[in-house]
Scaffold this motif. Structure first.
Motif: not given
Length: 214
Positions: A178-183, A201-209, A213-214
């Protein structure tokens, strides 16, 4: 001696002895006040000029340009928490993705696709994967065609790598499909010259990261 003299001089600045923009006494006067030689006073001034506190103006003298020494960028980054790193990445990489989609050349797109394939092939070792991931994101930044963004990304890379390695160790998993597909989706937005989708997409990927952390 020069470092000690610079600290003495900085303490005087912090105490409010001079106002911002005010001209300081000459080297001879400062040397006498601090009990050092003129060359030591000159070097102390040079040290504080390098930290943004003082400015030497040819033929005019030395002026106070800041009320304290700015913190070294590397020191700031070294203390940054992982979330802070991700927030900074978001600021840099979201805009880079938007610009890359608008400006990328065919050669830059090929480089981005190569970096994506390399990232897919390096999903075993944690640090190797982080390096491949960093190279992928840098290829996007390069395609943005903005040397300032590239410089910011490169100066940020050592702390970013450290933070990503630490985050993935905590998480205990990385390099999933899923992570590779996001890229891959990000690459397709860049290929399609769709700036808004690329930025999203860039923002969503980093917001997911960050959420992870929570």
């Amino acid at each position: 001696m020069a470092e000690q003299a610079a600290e003495i001089l900085l303490d005087r600045v912090r105490s409010g002895e001079w106002e911002l923009g005010q001209k300081l006494p000459g080297e001879v006067a400062l040397a006498g006040q601090m009990g050092v030689g003129r060359s030591t006073a000159r070097e102390a001034i040079r040290i504080l000029a390098g930290k943004g506190v003082l400015a030497s103006r040819q033929g005019s003298g030395v002026f106070l340009t800041a009320l304290d020494a700015r913190e070294e960028w590397d020191a700031v980054l070294a203390r940054a928490e992982i979330l802070s790193v991700i927030e900074a990445r978001t600021a840099i990489e979201t805009e880079a993705a938007r610009l890359a989609a608008a400006r990328r050349t065919p050669a830059e797109l090929r480089a981005v696709r190569r970096a994506l394939a390399d990232r897919a092939a390096r999903r075993e070792g944690l640090e190797d994967h982080v390096d491949a991931d960093t190279a992928f994101h840098r290829s996007i930044v390069l395609a943005a065609g903005n040397p300032v963004l590239t410089g910011m990304f490169d100066s940020f890379t050592p702390r970013m790598r450290e933070a990503m390695v630490e985050m993935l160790r905590r998480r205990g998993g990385f390099g999933g499909d899923a992570d590779q597909q996001a890229h891959a989706d990000l690459v397709e937005a860049v290929a399609a010259k769709d700036p808004e989708t690329a930025a999203r997409l860039s923002r969503e990927h980093l917001e997911t990261l960050a959420a992870g952390l929570g």
